[in-house]
Write a protein that holds these residues in place. Structure first.
Motif, PDB file in Angstrom:
ATOM      1  N   VAL A  93     -32.110 -13.201   7.606  1.00 12.44           N
ATOM      2  CA  VAL A  93     -31.140 -12.180   7.260  1.00 12.44           C
ATOM      3  C   VAL A  93     -30.034 -12.270   8.307  1.00 12.44           C
ATOM      4  CG1 VAL A  93     -32.278 -10.344   8.565  1.00 12.44           C
ATOM      5  CG2 VAL A  93     -30.862  -9.742   6.625  1.00 12.44           C
ATOM      6  N   ALA A  94     -28.810 -11.961   7.925  1.00 12.10           N
ATOM      7  CA  ALA A  94     -27.701 -11.949   8.885  1.00 12.10           C
ATOM      8  C   ALA A  94     -27.568 -10.551   9.469  1.00 12.10           C
ATOM      9  CB  ALA A  94     -26.408 -12.368   8.205  1.00 12.10           C
ATOM     10  N   ILE A  95     -27.196 -10.482  10.728  1.00 15.90           N
ATOM     11  CA  ILE A  95     -27.081  -9.190  11.401  1.00 15.90           C
ATOM     12  C   ILE A  95     -26.138  -8.241  10.654  1.00 15.90           C
ATOM     13  CG2 ILE A  95     -25.234  -9.891  12.980  1.00 15.90           C
ATOM     14  CD1 ILE A  95     -26.644  -8.202  15.141  1.00 15.90           C
ATOM     15  N   GLY A  96     -25.088  -8.774  10.045  1.00 18.70           N
ATOM     16  CA  GLY A  96     -24.133  -7.950   9.314  1.00 18.70           C
ATOM     17  C   GLY A  96     -24.689  -7.338   8.042  1.00 18.70           C
ATOM     18  N   GLU A  97     -25.818  -7.834   7.572  1.00 21.66           N
ATOM     19  CA  GLU A  97     -26.465  -7.288   6.378  1.00 21.66           C
ATOM     20  C   GLU A  97     -27.356  -6.103   6.719  1.00 21.66           C
ATOM     21  OE1 GLU A  97     -28.616 -10.563   4.662  1.00 21.66           O
ATOM     22  OE2 GLU A  97     -26.826 -11.810   4.548  1.00 21.66           O
ATOM     23  N   THR A  98     -27.451  -5.777   7.995  1.00 25.24           N
ATOM     24  CA  THR A  98     -28.301  -4.681   8.458  1.00 25.24           C
ATOM     25  C   THR A  98     -27.453  -3.703   9.273  1.00 25.24           C
ATOM     26  OG1 THR A  98     -28.867  -5.655  10.605  1.00 25.24           O
ATOM     27  CG2 THR A  98     -30.187  -6.363   8.707  1.00 25.24           C
ATOM     28  N   GLY A  99     -28.086  -2.677   9.777  1.00 17.15           N
ATOM     29  CA  GLY A  99     -27.406  -1.749  10.670  1.00 17.15           C
ATOM     30  C   GLY A  99     -27.581  -2.109  12.132  1.00 17.15           C
ATOM     31  N   ALA A 100     -28.065  -3.322  12.396  1.00 13.52           N
ATOM     32  CA  ALA A 100     -28.393  -3.713  13.770  1.00 13.52           C
ATOM     33  C   ALA A 100     -27.189  -3.749  14.691  1.00 13.52           C
ATOM     34  CB  ALA A 100     -29.104  -5.067  13.788  1.00 13.52           C
ATOM     35  N   ASN A 101     -26.021  -4.003  14.170  1.00 13.36           N
ATOM     36  CA  ASN A 101     -24.853  -4.080  15.043  1.00 13.36           C
ATOM     37  C   ASN A 101     -24.000  -2.811  14.992  1.00 13.36           C
ATOM     38  OD1 ASN A 101     -23.855  -4.531  12.491  1.00 13.36           O
ATOM     39  ND2 ASN A 101     -22.564  -6.261  13.047  1.00 13.36           N
ATOM     40  N   ALA A 102     -24.566  -1.711  14.529  1.00 12.41           N
ATOM     41  CA  ALA A 102     -23.814  -0.455  14.433  1.00 12.41           C
ATOM     42  C   ALA A 102     -23.353   0.032  15.799  1.00 12.41           C
ATOM     43  CB  ALA A 102     -24.649   0.610  13.735  1.00 12.41           C
ATOM     44  N   VAL A 103     -24.219  -0.048  16.803  1.00 12.77           N
ATOM     45  CA  VAL A 103     -23.840   0.395  18.145  1.00 12.77           C
ATOM     46  C   VAL A 103     -22.772  -0.528  18.709  1.00 12.77           C
ATOM     47  CG1 VAL A 103     -24.669   0.774  20.497  1.00 12.77           C
ATOM     48  CG2 VAL A 103     -26.055   1.510  18.551  1.00 12.77           C
ATOM     49  N   GLU A 104     -22.914  -1.822  18.479  1.00 14.61           N
ATOM     50  CA  GLU A 104     -21.908  -2.782  18.930  1.00 14.61           C
ATOM     51  C   GLU A 104     -20.545  -2.459  18.313  1.00 14.61           C
ATOM     52  OE1 GLU A 104     -21.012  -7.514  18.304  1.00 14.61           O
ATOM     53  OE2 GLU A 104     -23.096  -6.880  18.445  1.00 14.61           O
ATOM     54  N   ARG A 105     -20.521  -2.149  17.024  1.00 18.45           N
ATOM     55  CA  ARG A 105     -19.254  -1.788  16.360  1.00 18.45           C
ATOM     56  C   ARG A 105     -18.674  -0.510  16.958  1.00 18.45           C
ATOM     57  NH1 ARG A 105     -22.232  -2.871  11.673  1.00 18.45           N
ATOM     58  NH2 ARG A 105     -22.184  -0.663  11.159  1.00 18.45           N
ATOM     59  N   LEU A 106     -19.535   0.465  17.268  1.00 16.98           N
ATOM     60  CA  LEU A 106     -19.080   1.714  17.880  1.00 16.98           C
ATOM     61  C   LEU A 106     -18.440   1.447  19.235  1.00 16.98           C
ATOM     62  CD1 LEU A 106     -18.892   4.804  18.144  1.00 16.98           C
ATOM     63  CD2 LEU A 106     -21.201   4.727  19.116  1.00 16.98           C
ATOM     64  N   VAL A 107     -19.088   0.648  20.052  1.00 19.38           N
ATOM     65  CA  VAL A 107     -18.561   0.351  21.383  1.00 19.38           C
ATOM     66  C   VAL A 107     -17.216  -0.363  21.271  1.00 19.38           C
ATOM     67  CG1 VAL A 107     -18.939  -0.996  23.488  1.00 19.38           C
ATOM     68  CG2 VAL A 107     -20.808   0.359  22.511  1.00 19.38           C
ATOM     69  N   ARG A 108     -17.115  -1.300  20.345  1.00 17.82           N
ATOM     70  CA  ARG A 108     -15.831  -1.995  20.154  1.00 17.82           C
ATOM     71  C   ARG A 108     -14.739  -1.028  19.713  1.00 17.82           C
ATOM     72  NH1 ARG A 108     -17.344  -7.848  17.490  1.00 17.82           N
ATOM     73  NH2 ARG A 108     -18.554  -8.543  19.275  1.00 17.82           N
ATOM     74  N   ALA A 109     -15.076  -0.099  18.827  1.00 16.29           N
ATOM     75  CA  ALA A 109     -14.099   0.897  18.383  1.00 16.29           C
ATOM     76  C   ALA A 109     -13.687   1.804  19.544  1.00 16.29           C
ATOM     77  CB  ALA A 109     -14.674   1.730  17.239  1.00 16.29           C
ATOM     78  N   LEU A 110     -14.654   2.185  20.369  1.00 17.46           N
ATOM     79  CA  LEU A 110     -14.341   3.016  21.534  1.00 17.46           C
ATOM     80  C   LEU A 110     -13.394   2.286  22.482  1.00 17.46           C
ATOM     81  CD1 LEU A 110     -17.828   4.557  22.351  1.00 17.46           C
ATOM     82  CD2 LEU A 110     -15.790   5.798  21.643  1.00 17.46           C
ATOM     83  N   MET A 111     -13.648   1.009  22.670  1.00 14.47           N
ATOM     84  CA  MET A 111     -12.811   0.217  23.572  1.00 14.47           C
ATOM     85  C   MET A 111     -11.382   0.095  23.034  1.00 14.47           C
ATOM     86  SD  MET A 111     -14.801  -0.396  26.046  1.00 14.47           S
ATOM     87  CE  MET A 111     -14.101  -1.704  27.001  1.00 14.47           C
ATOM     88  N   ARG A 112     -11.243   0.147  21.743  1.00 15.36           N
ATOM     89  CA  ARG A 112      -9.916   0.074  21.125  1.00 15.36           C
ATOM     90  C   ARG A 112      -9.290   1.446  20.932  1.00 15.36           C
ATOM     91  NH1 ARG A 112     -12.573  -3.361  16.843  1.00 15.36           N
ATOM     92  NH2 ARG A 112     -12.703  -5.382  17.816  1.00 15.36           N
ATOM     93  N   GLY A 113     -10.037   2.505  21.281  1.00 19.47           N
ATOM     94  CA  GLY A 113      -9.524   3.860  21.149  1.00 19.47           C
ATOM     95  C   GLY A 113      -9.493   4.357  19.712  1.00 19.47           C
ATOM     96  N   ARG A 114     -10.392   3.839  18.852  1.00 18.81           N
ATOM     97  CA  ARG A 114     -10.388   4.215  17.446  1.00 18.81           C
ATOM     98  C   ARG A 114     -11.591   5.034  17.028  1.00 18.81           C
ATOM     99  NH1 ARG A 114      -9.198  -1.554  14.793  1.00 18.81           N
ATOM    100  NH2 ARG A 114      -7.729  -2.221  16.361  1.00 18.81           N
ATOM    101  N   TRP A 115     -12.276   5.626  17.981  1.00 19.59           N
ATOM    102  CA  TRP A 115     -13.453   6.410  17.604  1.00 19.59           C
ATOM    103  C   TRP A 115     -13.005   7.699  16.968  1.00 19.59           C
ATOM    104  CZ3 TRP A 115     -17.045   9.785  20.874  1.00 19.59           C
ATOM    105  CH2 TRP A 115     -18.252   9.980  20.210  1.00 19.59           C
ATOM    106  N   LYS A 116     -13.741   8.184  15.987  1.00 15.16           N
ATOM    107  CA  LYS A 116     -13.407   9.417  15.247  1.00 15.16           C
ATOM    108  C   LYS A 116     -13.195  10.572  16.166  1.00 15.16           C
ATOM    109  CE  LYS A 116     -16.401   8.002  11.499  1.00 15.16           C
ATOM    110  NZ  LYS A 116     -17.522   8.359  10.688  1.00 15.16           N
TER     111      LYS A 116
END
Length: 116
Positions: A93-116
């Motif tokens: 299975v690819a990581i993108g097919e799961t929720g496994a990288n959800a925290v990684e996506r959150l951290v990247r969004a925070l670093m870009r200043g795009r968190w809700k």
């Protein structure tokens, strides 16, 4: 195979070799008079926290929900998706097919200043 020694806490890698986390739990099918069979592996902080205490699992789930990363988590992968168990657990299975990288996506969004 000693499941605790050979599978639990091993790094899980997707079909592309990306790390998805560690095996935090094993889901077993248990029927009277028959040997237990592994049905799935689970990955995610709430699962690991649940190994320590059910209340810790609820706290970890609440944190994931508050951070909006709880969708599709914990990750449960059927034993039919496990392709190899060596020093790591490989899954088809690819990581993108799961929720496994959800925290990684959150951290990247925070670093870009795009968190809700």
């Amino acid at each position: 195979m000693d499941l605790v020694r050979d599978v639990l806490d091993k790094i899980v890698v997707d079909r592309n070799g990306r790390e998805m986390g560690r095996v935090d739990a094993l889901v077993l099918d248990v029927e009277a008079g028959k040997p237990a069979r592994v049905r799935a592996i689970e990955i995610g902080p709430p699962v690991l926290a649940g190994r320590l205490h059910p209340k810790l699992q609820k706290i970890a789930e609440a944190i994931e929900d508050a951070l909006d990363v709880g969708e599709r988590r914990p990750i449960r992968l059927g034993i039919n998706q496990v392709t190899a168990v060596t020093s790591r657990v490989a899954v088809d299975v690819a990581i993108g097919e799961t929720g496994a990288n959800a925290v990684e996506r959150l951290v990247r969004a925070l670093m870009r200043g795009r968190w809700k």
